[in-house]
Design a protein around this motif. Sequence first.
Motif, mmCIF file in Angstrom:
data_model
loop_
_atom_site.group_PDB
_atom_site.id
_atom_site.type_symbol
_atom_site.label_atom_id
_atom_site.label_comp_id
_atom_site.label_asym_id
_atom_site.label_seq_id
_atom_site.Cartn_x
_atom_site.Cartn_y
_atom_site.Cartn_z
ATOM 1 N N SER A 262 0.222 6.915 61.784
ATOM 2 C CA SER A 262 -0.791 5.952 61.360
ATOM 3 C C SER A 262 -1.762 5.680 62.487
ATOM 4 C CB SER A 262 -0.135 4.649 60.908
ATOM 5 O OG SER A 262 0.578 4.063 61.973
ATOM 6 N N GLY A 263 -2.998 5.342 62.104
ATOM 7 C CA GLY A 263 -4.036 5.048 63.076
ATOM 8 C C GLY A 263 -4.344 3.571 63.149
ATOM 9 N N THR A 264 -5.419 3.281 63.852
ATOM 10 C CA THR A 264 -5.841 1.887 64.039
ATOM 11 C C THR A 264 -7.287 1.683 63.619
ATOM 12 O OG1 THR A 264 -6.326 2.418 66.357
ATOM 13 C CG2 THR A 264 -4.193 1.416 65.886
ATOM 14 N N GLY A 265 -7.773 2.498 62.677
ATOM 15 C CA GLY A 265 -9.100 2.261 62.139
ATOM 16 C C GLY A 265 -10.160 3.225 62.644
ATOM 17 N N ILE A 266 -11.387 2.700 62.777
ATOM 18 C CA ILE A 266 -12.573 3.504 63.075
ATOM 19 C C ILE A 266 -13.019 3.285 64.515
ATOM 20 C CG2 ILE A 266 -14.982 3.928 62.458
ATOM 21 C CD1 ILE A 266 -13.098 4.827 60.301
ATOM 22 N N TYR A 267 -13.397 4.394 65.154
ATOM 23 C CA TYR A 267 -13.944 4.354 66.509
ATOM 24 C C TYR A 267 -15.299 5.058 66.522
ATOM 25 C CZ TYR A 267 -9.316 2.934 68.146
ATOM 26 O OH TYR A 267 -8.139 2.257 68.353
ATOM 27 N N LYS A 268 -16.136 4.642 67.472
ATOM 28 C CA LYS A 268 -17.486 5.186 67.563
ATOM 29 C C LYS A 268 -17.868 5.353 69.031
ATOM 30 C CE LYS A 268 -22.260 3.740 66.396
ATOM 31 N NZ LYS A 268 -23.028 2.641 65.751
ATOM 32 N N SER A 269 -18.529 6.472 69.330
ATOM 33 C CA SER A 269 -19.039 6.709 70.677
ATOM 34 C C SER A 269 -20.495 7.132 70.590
ATOM 35 C CB SER A 269 -18.236 7.805 71.382
ATOM 36 O OG SER A 269 -18.808 8.113 72.642
ATOM 37 N N THR A 270 -21.307 6.530 71.441
ATOM 38 C CA THR A 270 -22.736 6.882 71.501
ATOM 39 C C THR A 270 -23.080 7.581 72.809
ATOM 40 O OG1 THR A 270 -23.255 4.678 72.369
ATOM 41 C CG2 THR A 270 -23.412 4.986 69.984
ATOM 42 N N ASP A 271 -22.054 7.933 73.598
ATOM 43 C CA ASP A 271 -22.314 8.595 74.881
ATOM 44 C C ASP A 271 -21.467 9.844 75.051
ATOM 45 O OD1 ASP A 271 -19.833 7.458 75.242
ATOM 46 O OD2 ASP A 271 -20.473 6.033 76.779
ATOM 47 N N GLY A 272 -21.303 10.577 73.959
ATOM 48 C CA GLY A 272 -20.600 11.848 74.039
ATOM 49 C C GLY A 272 -19.112 11.742 74.241
ATOM 50 N N GLY A 273 -18.532 10.602 73.924
ATOM 51 C CA GLY A 273 -17.097 10.424 74.065
ATOM 52 C C GLY A 273 -16.667 9.838 75.395
ATOM 53 N N ALA A 274 -17.618 9.480 76.260
ATOM 54 C CA ALA A 274 -17.266 8.862 77.542
ATOM 55 C C ALA A 274 -16.680 7.474 77.345
ATOM 56 C CB ALA A 274 -18.484 8.799 78.451
ATOM 57 N N SER A 275 -17.152 6.762 76.340
ATOM 58 C CA SER A 275 -16.612 5.442 76.017
ATOM 59 C C SER A 275 -16.591 5.275 74.510
ATOM 60 C CB SER A 275 -17.459 4.333 76.665
ATOM 61 O OG SER A 275 -18.775 4.340 76.144
ATOM 62 N N TRP A 276 -15.753 4.344 74.058
ATOM 63 C CA TRP A 276 -15.546 4.175 72.621
ATOM 64 C C TRP A 276 -15.564 2.703 72.245
ATOM 65 C CZ3 TRP A 276 -15.326 8.376 69.434
ATOM 66 C CH2 TRP A 276 -15.140 9.621 70.050
#
Length: 910
Positions: free
Chosen positions: A74-88
């Motif tokens: 199981s996961g913990t929902g939705i994640y988003k990165s606007t810097d190529g995966g450097a931060s989420w």
Amino acid sequence: RVVDLAVNPDNPTEFYVAYASGGLWKTSDNGISFTPLFDDQAVMTIGDIAVDWKNGETIWVGTGENNSSRSSYSGTGIYKSTDGGASWQHLGLAETHHIGRIVLHPDDPNTVWVAAMGHLYSFNPERGVYKTTDGGQTWEKTLYIDEGTGAIDLVIDTSNPEVLYAAMWYRMRYAWNFVESGETSGIYKSEDGGENWKLLTTQASGFPVGKGVGRIGLALYEGQPQKLFALLDNQFRRPEKDDSEQAAEALTREQLKTMSKEAFLSLDEKTLNRFLDDNNFPMKYTARQIMEKVRNDELTPQALVDFLEDANRELFDTPVIGAEVYVSEDGGTSWRKTHEDYLDGLYYSYGYYFGEIRVAAHDADKLYILGVPLLMSADGGKSWTSIGKANVHGDHHALWVNPTRPGHLIDGNDGGVNITYDDGEHWFKANSPAVGQFYAIAVDMAQPYNVYGGLQDNGVWVGPSSNRENPRWHSSGRYPFKMILGGDGMQVEVDTRDNATVYTGFQFGFYSRVNRNTGKRQSIKPQHELGERPLRFNWQSPIKLSPHNQDILYFGTNKLYRSMDQGRNWQAISEDLTNGGIHGDVPYGTLTTIDESPLQFGLIYVGSDDGLIHLSRDGGFRWQRISDELPQNLWVSRVEASHHEQGTVYITLNGYRFDDFSAYLYRSRDYGATWQRLGENLPDEPLNVVVEDPENAELLYVGSDHSVYISLDGGETFQGVSPELPAAPVHDLVVHPRDRDLVVGTHGRSIYIANIEHVQQLRPDVLQKTVHLFSPAPVTYDTNFGRKFSPWSTAREPETEIAFYVREAGKTTIRIKLDDGRILQELQDDSERGLNYLSYDLSVQNERKGLYQNALRSRGILDDAEELRLADNGKLYLRPGTYTIEIVHGAETATGTLKIKEGRKKRKRG
């Protein structure tokens, strides 16, 4: 196991790969190399990803695998990165647990739809279709059926983003049963951007409806937006063949279920013997013998059917309709099936594991459907052909079809990523990430020792512990790891007397004894007798070699079996040690873990999937249930008999299959009469394994669904390990007793090894010190230190690690000194609280060359006329001898010795 791909349509050599429990990776060179991007997040399990290539390459990750298998975390929902995966950024929907699909608006980067499946093992309302119009800051649930029906797929008409189609799926897992279909499964349509939805698959639509409707995959043909394809897992049973059809075939299990005694006795012996042969009955059973027993009412024809009850067989032989492809050419109002025959061999009974369909952007007749094989149709689904090849793994879960270059496909499967440019005529494998899903690991006592492991759908492998992954084998052709068996690799036991006799196998107890030297293999699965109820085998059936005599092997079914002769013959040494099982399509009421005390032969512990733990102190003659005071009905994931105290045992309980994420760890010091809960500070992560260190009784290791934790105080408190270990599920841990290594088997990031020699020494007397130095191992001198063998090569740099412990973080000074106290090298370290490792290259500070040269001359190591020379890399290195290491931390100092041993001397001419 790959679950999704996101490919740059303008540059397909750049793409992202999402793994079921191995995180998110990116390649910019068409799969030659990959970089992990999601390792530091709360979970590593992923269901779907989407990348907005038009707007700064924004990455959306939906966590929680969508395939609903027994190991879909199981996961913990939705994640988003606007810097190529450097931060989420975590954007909510945590209780959705499993994300089926993320769809981005083609023009508005802030509008996104999410298909959420909800909990796998319990009912909950956080499932359905969600929509955001503010980039994920808030979400609105726009399509919801009930607490058991989630959204598994979602497609959008990119020419008119107001039109979306959603596949809803009723599914619910239990530890003993998987309900993979239901009346609320179906296809819905929205014509207002997902605000409102209408059910399309009604009784009059031509699409199946009812309890047999399982997982549905969708594909929309962009050239004709009214044309929609659906891949259905049809769980309705196939119509029974009429008597004339059955009569023309060999004897079947279905016939035997209703066959009378008289009809059975009228069978021809050849027909019955053929049935026995076709179904692999032991050779001791013959038609004549069985007929005699039926005649004497010792057996019934049904007994032959019961004898064949086998969870593995049910995976493949359950007579469901299976995969079907449907097409609608009017926006989902009406449907027709594209093919006449069954699509046998694509889904078998487990279509819940697949459910993906694609249509080529340039040709509505070219379709691809994903299952055990990858199939392609060039005539709109009327006929199909497999396009996999020898280097393409089975079980396909993700496929990208190039919209501008016909034939270019990127495929994600249980073996990684494959790429083709000619619709599967030729493939290459892009599989460099170490993302193996290990169920179990083992070690032997060879030099260097070997590591063994059973992997999800990738068999059982063995290789040297000294191996460090590098591509050199591509040119040598000698890959250091070798496959022992195929299938879903399970537990492994190794006879360390020869380091060649291996006991292992695949799912549901199909184990063998394998000799790695000769390749000889012999089945060792215990077998019930004809007329008895079949044994129940766990997916990962437990085995255990006795530490007292490695001819003795234990094997767990619902009973415990023991062999005194390496699995050739078996004796049940218990009755059923479970609660008796629960009817369902998943074996339940099975043993899951076995251990025998290394301090006493015959002191045996076993645990079951329904929460029972039993103890025998006399080799299985008598058994005592010792789990009544523990939390009930949880999966016993490990029993660990102490290496130090005969009456001490540790256990872990796992509530994952009940959506209980607590960390259950217990210890008993009185053979299970009473229990103490340990690890109260462990995070809420289900535990899979506990290991007591064989050298230090206060040192414990546990593996959870997220990491490894260690305790230095007998389990009172735990702490995390190095961040170099990815936060993947840990299914198994082994401490090598000779080499003092901790071997970590992860279910998503392969195998890691850490030396724990210094950890084992962290006893109270060391822990109370301000600073403590661990003497490094001797180093062998080499005259080639610092040498460059060509103008283009790098210099050969020696290295040793200086290990030390500090009670508080701060600055530490490390000095390398002569025996008279003169300093040759001084280093600084910003030390962390706890263990620290400083890499030292054995160099002497160049400005101390004269001092060192004089010291060597005074000891007769250098002639008076001989000069110390700098190596090719400009460094001066220590010569053979014994040196002092001094470590200063705060006001305290610790000292030790560093020994440089004489290496091989150069031969002199003449």
